[in-house]
Design an enzyme around this catalytic site. Sequence first.
Site, short mmCIF file in Angstrom:
data_model
loop_
_atom_site.label_atom_id
_atom_site.label_comp_id
_atom_site.label_asym_id
_atom_site.label_seq_id
_atom_site.Cartn_x
_atom_site.Cartn_y
_atom_site.Cartn_z
N HIS A 198 0.76 -1.29 -0.13
CA HIS A 198 0.00 0.02 -0.25
C HIS A 198 0.78 1.13 0.15
O HIS A 198 0.48 2.22 -0.52
CB HIS A 198 -1.10 -0.03 1.19
CG HIS A 198 -2.29 -0.68 0.72
ND1 HIS A 198 -2.39 -2.20 1.24
CD2 HIS A 198 -3.18 -0.74 -0.03
CE1 HIS A 198 -3.43 -2.76 0.79
NE2 HIS A 198 -4.02 -2.10 -0.18
N ARG A 305 -10.79 4.11 -1.15
CA ARG A 305 -10.37 2.92 -0.21
C ARG A 305 -10.63 3.71 1.31
O ARG A 305 -10.58 4.66 1.27
CB ARG A 305 -8.76 2.60 0.03
CG ARG A 305 -8.08 1.95 -1.28
CD ARG A 305 -6.79 1.55 -1.05
NE ARG A 305 -6.26 0.56 -2.10
CZ ARG A 305 -5.76 0.83 -3.17
NH1 ARG A 305 -5.69 2.10 -3.65
NH2 ARG A 305 -5.56 -0.03 -4.17
N ARG A 341 -15.27 0.89 -1.72
CA ARG A 341 -14.92 -0.24 -1.20
C ARG A 341 -15.42 -0.41 0.22
O ARG A 341 -14.72 0.50 0.97
CB ARG A 341 -13.38 -0.66 -1.46
CG ARG A 341 -13.16 -1.98 -1.09
CD ARG A 341 -11.76 -2.42 -1.33
NE ARG A 341 -10.71 -1.74 -0.56
CZ ARG A 341 -9.48 -1.79 -0.74
NH1 ARG A 341 -8.83 -2.50 -1.79
NH2 ARG A 341 -8.48 -1.16 -0.20
N GLU A 442 -10.41 -10.47 -6.68
CA GLU A 442 -9.05 -10.50 -6.12
C GLU A 442 -8.30 -11.69 -5.52
O GLU A 442 -7.24 -11.71 -5.28
CB GLU A 442 -8.84 -9.23 -5.19
CG GLU A 442 -9.67 -9.20 -4.21
CD GLU A 442 -9.45 -7.94 -3.06
OE1 GLU A 442 -8.66 -7.28 -3.31
OE2 GLU A 442 -10.46 -7.49 -2.12
N ASN A 465 -3.61 -6.37 -7.51
CA ASN A 465 -2.39 -6.41 -6.67
C ASN A 465 -2.72 -7.77 -5.75
O ASN A 465 -1.70 -8.40 -5.81
CB ASN A 465 -2.68 -5.36 -5.78
CG ASN A 465 -2.74 -3.82 -6.48
OD1 ASN A 465 -2.39 -3.80 -7.58
ND2 ASN A 465 -3.31 -2.96 -5.78
N ASP A 466 -3.76 -8.08 -5.51
CA ASP A 466 -4.18 -9.05 -4.52
C ASP A 466 -4.20 -10.13 -5.40
O ASP A 466 -3.78 -11.48 -5.18
CB ASP A 466 -5.36 -9.03 -3.71
CG ASP A 466 -4.93 -8.24 -2.52
OD1 ASP A 466 -4.07 -8.52 -1.87
OD2 ASP A 466 -5.94 -7.23 -1.98
N ARG A 476 2.57 -9.84 -0.86
CA ARG A 476 2.92 -8.53 -1.70
C ARG A 476 3.56 -7.34 -0.80
O ARG A 476 4.16 -6.54 -1.57
CB ARG A 476 1.47 -8.01 -1.96
CG ARG A 476 0.53 -7.56 -0.86
CD ARG A 476 -0.73 -7.05 -1.31
NE ARG A 476 -1.01 -5.68 -1.66
CZ ARG A 476 -2.14 -5.07 -1.98
NH1 ARG A 476 -3.27 -5.96 -1.72
NH2 ARG A 476 -2.23 -3.93 -2.24
N CYS A 513 -8.91 -2.10 -11.24
CA CYS A 513 -8.68 -0.98 -10.37
C CYS A 513 -7.14 -1.50 -9.64
O CYS A 513 -6.65 -0.75 -8.96
CB CYS A 513 -9.56 -0.93 -9.32
SG CYS A 513 -9.94 -2.01 -8.05
#
Length: 579
Positions: A198, A305, A341, A442, A465-466, A476, A513
Amino acid sequence: MQQIFHGLSAAPGVGLGNVYKYAPAAQVGESVGERGDGYVAHPAQFGTPVEEWERFLAARLLVDEELARLAQIGQAATADIFLVHREILHDSTLTDAVRAAIDAGSDATRATHLATGQLVQLFRGLSDQYFASRATDVRDVGQRLVNRLGGITSARQLDTLPTGTILLAEDLTPFDTTHLDQAHVVGIALAASTPTAHTAILARSLGIPLVCGAGSEILQLQNGMFGIVDGIRGRMLVDPDEETLEQYRLTRARLQRFQAEALSQSHEPALTPDGVRIPVRVNVNSREDLLHIDSNGAEGIGLLRTENLFQHRASPPSIEEQLAAYRDVHSYTNNHSLTVRLLDIGGDKPVPYLQQQAEANPFLGVRGIRLLLRHPQMLTDQFRALVQLAHDVSPVSRIRVLIPMISKVNEVQQTLALFEKIPGYRHCRQELGTLEIGVLVEVPSAALLARHFAPQVDFLSIGTNDLAQYTLAADRVNSTVATLATPLDPSVLRLIALTCEAGRAAGIPVAICGEVAGDPSVQPLLLGLGLNEVSVAGPAVPLVKSAIRRVDMAAAEALAATALQCSRAQEIHQLLHDL
Ligand code: PEP
Ligand code: MG
């Protein structure tokens, strides 16, 4: 002599400036001496007044060299600023105050803190606008001296870093990163971390070039050394030779030109030559991101977020507090859609008041919807606030609610069943049409099963990302496995294609996203795979729109078909490179 440290590119761009190490006080260890005003220094550094004065003079000399260098590499306007800073550095009001504080028993670092603090107050108090605005310059010079003398040890100091800073750290927390100021921090190099942590996501949204996984050797560098963060090739250089420096100055100028060109058309829609319109939205992580939505030409928010709203406090925010926050965010969207989200805590974002059990593998633990379903009050409170917002917004606006970390079809059903009980939900979703529900895909199981839940929701959004982390079993935030977790791996692309198929079959749009969507060069592949919408970091919006305008859909579909037959990520990188 020029040194190069290789890492991974985590936020694009090139930054030239002076390196400062950030070692939070808690990590400095037992020997730290707290002076009661937030200032922390090593007792071992305290010397006699004569020694402390000499330390100050030595630091002043280094800062003077630093400013001269910055004046040389900057543009004419910034050169003038550094000239003013050099004058402040040698101004007797500052040096006399430092001397007096040292004679009164302070060490050099504390004396510099005190003296610059007094001078800042003095300038701020002046009615003359010119002198009042000099307060920021004094603070800048003072921080530069303090960094030379003692280093950066508290998150509070991250707010006040001098212009042209390259920040070095083992890692930064997302919280530390939100304290950074793009006007002052021109680059970040981290010994550890990865492009999908992040912290990297925040750096991208702030437009600060970042290299991660550069190795612990970078923490041996001296504060104030001149360096370059190359966020494109993923490396950090110090003491570059003249030729290298010149090349980087040219690269930086070229990137600025591209960005300016793209920015000049950023308010035009992203329409491919065949007439396919792709909404380009923005990922919002902080207040700062909201301020640039309009200037970047984003068509609404594709991912808000909400963790920030719940972290760093003693209890969860009330429904009213949340509603006020979401209303405020919505006011920046120009009545475009706002995708919120639901709280995605767990993983690298804990929340103390929930007393979560310590987990050996938090990314595989109680995160996102798993946590929310165990705390239904928190889930329904957040949802109630969003339904209220959907009720109040203009009929052309859309409040899209995104459910994170779905790994089972019954989690979608359980969540929808809870939503059903919220007054106004059906009215907003079915009659007003201002509320939409989506699933964040994800986790590989969600992509594989998307066709089962897609008919029950209004949109899907893919979080690469996930998705990359979980598909390739590569944490990650662990830099040693970061290169494994590329979203351009054929395994991940197959899951994206499956999700797009599920969306198409259900007649709902599929967005992306994850951070890979912010890379202009991958747009042909993403569109070819069947994605309908993208959401990216703010600074990437203009460049992504420009790239979409060049995508030939037939060629993009052929490219995607070829990519899906590949067995290795390198082949896909090559395909994109050959375009
Ligand atoms: C993702 O996983 O791709 C995503 C968009 O969410 P986050 O990075 O916040 O986990
Ligand atoms: Mg995610």
